[in-house]
Motif scaffolding. Structure first.
Motif, PDB file in Angstrom:
ATOM      1  N   GLN A  74       0.818  -1.212   0.000  1.00  0.00           N
ATOM      2  CA  GLN A  74       0.000   0.000   0.000  1.00  0.00           C
ATOM      3  C   GLN A  74       0.854   1.266   0.000  1.00  0.00           C
ATOM      4  N   GLY A  75       2.166   1.097  -0.067  1.00  0.00           N
ATOM      5  CA  GLY A  75       3.061   2.248  -0.098  1.00  0.00           C
ATOM      6  C   GLY A  75       3.504   2.743   1.256  1.00  0.00           C
ATOM      7  N   VAL A  76       3.136   2.028   2.319  1.00  0.00           N
ATOM      8  CA  VAL A  76       3.542   2.420   3.673  1.00  0.00           C
ATOM      9  C   VAL A  76       4.861   1.719   3.974  1.00  0.00           C
ATOM     10  N   THR A  77       5.961   2.392   3.668  1.00  0.00           N
ATOM     11  CA  THR A  77       7.300   1.791   3.787  1.00  0.00           C
ATOM     12  C   THR A  77       8.249   2.618   4.651  1.00  0.00           C
ATOM     13  N   GLY A  78       7.761   3.729   5.205  1.00  0.00           N
ATOM     14  CA  GLY A  78       8.642   4.600   5.977  1.00  0.00           C
ATOM     15  C   GLY A  78       9.337   5.650   5.135  1.00  0.00           C
ATOM     16  N   ARG A  79       8.956   5.758   3.872  1.00  0.00           N
ATOM     17  CA  ARG A  79       9.621   6.724   2.991  1.00  0.00           C
ATOM     18  C   ARG A  79       9.492   8.141   3.543  1.00  0.00           C
TER      19      ARG A  79
END
Length: 524
Positions: A74-79
């Motif tokens: 979902q794009g929740v990677t800590g970026r």
């Protein structure tokens, strides 16, 4: 100056890697077994046996339990989030860290006092000194692509985050396996530098073994900048206390848990005994949370100083890395949330296996929830530090802001709340910042000789009233402060009898070197 044999160091768990498990070979030191035959604790072998695909699959239990890959998809990677890791040198050449934003940033050893002793860079080759830091880095930001069977590797919680590493010790002579511990003088300034470098989350999986008001002031300055501090609890077992920096106010202390929800046998015991104490007493060295810490894929050192991605590890270091990574996911998802609000979300979402959330000495408030913290906006929580003084703020919707001084006084000590309140109370009576009303009452005014005595009398009475009122307020403040002090039974003097965890045995004391691995006893 301190030089220690790293071979001896390796037989004691670096705060969290108390055991490794891979293949059919057992750990170097025998240990009791947890349900299912998993080693509960073991001395850390310098070189781990080779990992297998079955080991790697078994070590994915926490990835599946947290639905980590689904969050990444979902794009929740800590970026966009910066994590700082305080440990040793890091080996960025392992497969999991290639292509990741890992920046060996600074070494506390990079000072004139230490340079002549050997390498002082924050990065280095993979060896007995750097493997623990490298494993923590992989658990934080690892890509999941390693050199295990079929290319499997360590998947980090926040692979999109920026990781800056800071070495607290360095190898002096790799051939002789000698180690240089550099913390002590300069640590407070080093912590300030880490915050200035942009750290939003600081993970400390090793013992600083340094206490004092200068260090606490540095932590307080970090807290004032919204930084979240995460530390491993240590692995001394129930007869030992939480290791430093768990004794520093405002530091989130994380212990380990097993797949069945039980705590690790190596978790230490908090200073406080129950929630009634925890909600009232300003005492530290307590566990706040537990996270996956048994048989997790963390990588390890194989023969020939080779990285093995499929090696499993157990202990509080890995658990603290998972929580630090979770905080990075939360910060990306909720960028406007303060560090205090992120802590509230973590602690309020925590649950024990039976669903309860009451604080307990060896598991804190329980295991935090990825699901809750990543779907519930923490902006609704108070922007008040929940774990600086007593833990009563954690469960309060109207918490009391704690007094968090950022500098030490001329005596080298931090002021306490009562001293600060006293200064604030007395200032209007004797300083240039007196309130206009008081100045109007006490300043001489033009008058005739016949009424001057009356003006001075009124002014004098006003001064006396202010002094008496100020003294009463100061007395009330100090009395209320005393309400939060623990009784002697809960914080005994050194050597006093008490009902808390028993003191360390002679064997534990011998096994506890000063510096990197102060929580040295690794078997329960």
């Amino acid at each position: 100056m301190s030089r220690r044999l790293l071979a001896a160091l390796a037989t004691v768990a670096v705060s969290g890697v108390v055991g490794v498990s891979a293949g059919s070979a057992g750990p170097a030191v025998a240990a009791p077994a947890l349900p299912g035959g998993v080693p509960a604790a073991a001395g850390v072998p310098a070189v781990a046996p080779a990992g297998s695909l079955a080991d790697w699959q078994r070590g994915q239990w926490w990835v599946e339990a947290t639905k980590l890959k689904a969050w990444h998809e979902q794009g929740v990677t800590g970026r966009g989030v910066t994590i700082a890791l305080l440990d040793g040198p890091v080996a960025t050449g392992v497969p999991e860290l290639k292509g990741q934003d890992v920046q060996p940033t600074a070494s506390l050893c990079d000072r004139d006092l230490w340079r002549s002793w050997g390498p002082t860079t924050p990065g280095g080759p993979l060896d007995e000194t750097s493997f623990h830091t490298t494993s923590m880095a992989a658990l934080l930001v690892g890509s999941g692509k390693g050199n295990g069977p079929g290319g499997v590797g360590v998947l980090g919680v926040a692979p999109g985050a920026t990781l800056k590493t800071y070495a607290m010790f360095n190898t002096v002579d790799p051939a002789a396996h000698q180690n240089l511990d550099c913390w002590g003088p300069g640590l407070a300034a080093f912590l300030d530098r880490i915050v200035a470098d942009g750290a939003q989350i600081i993970q400390i999986p090793v013992s600083l073994d340094v206490m004092g008001d200068e260090i606490q002031a540095a932590f307080n300055r970090a807290l004032a900048q919204g930084v979240v501090l995460v530390a491993a609890s240590g692995n001394g077992g129930p007869s030992s206390k939480v290791m430093s920096p768990g004794g520093n106010a405002g530091v989130l202390v994380v212990g380990g848990m097993q797949p069945d929800g039980k705590v690790l046998a190596t978790n230490p015991t908090s200073t406080l005994d129950n929630w009634e104490q925890a909600r009232s007493f300003d005492v530290h060295y307590n566990i706040h949370l537990v996270a996956p810490g048994a048989d997790i894929v963390g990588g390890g050192l194989a023969p020939g100083n080779r990285w093995d991605s499929a090696v499993l590890q157990s202990g509080s270091s890995g658990a603290s890395a998972i929580v630090a990574g979770q905080l990075a996911l939360m910060k990306q998802k909720w960028p406007q949330a303060t560090g205090n609000q992120l802590l509230y979300s973590l602690l309020r979402s925590a649950r024990h296996p039976d669903g309860s959330a009451v604080w307990e000495p060896r598991r804190g408030f329980g295991t935090t929830s990825f699901e809750t913290t990543l779907t519930t906006d923490p902006g609704g929580y108070p922007d008040v530090m929940p774990i600086f003084a007593s833990m009563g703020n954690v469960m309060s919707d109207q918490p009391t802001p704690p007094f968090i001084p950022q500098t030490v006084g001329s005596d080298g000590h931090l002021p306490d709340a009562s001293a600060s309140s006293a200064s604030a109370t007395l200032a209007p009576q004797g300083s240039a910042t007196a309130a206009p009303e008081a100045a109007a009452e006490t300043a001489p005014v033009p008058t005739t000789s016949g009424t001057a005595w009356l003006v001075w009398l009124v002014g004098g009475l006003a001064v006396v009233a202010l002094l008496v009122g100020g003294g009463w307020a100061l007395t009330r403040n100090r009395a209320s402060r005393n309400d939060f002090q623990p009784s002697v039974d809960h914080e005994p003097a050194a050597g006093a009898d008490h009902e808390g965890p028993p003191p360390e045995t002679a064997q534990q004391a011998v096994a506890r070197p000063t510096g990197r691995t102060a929580q040295g006893g690794d078997t329960p």
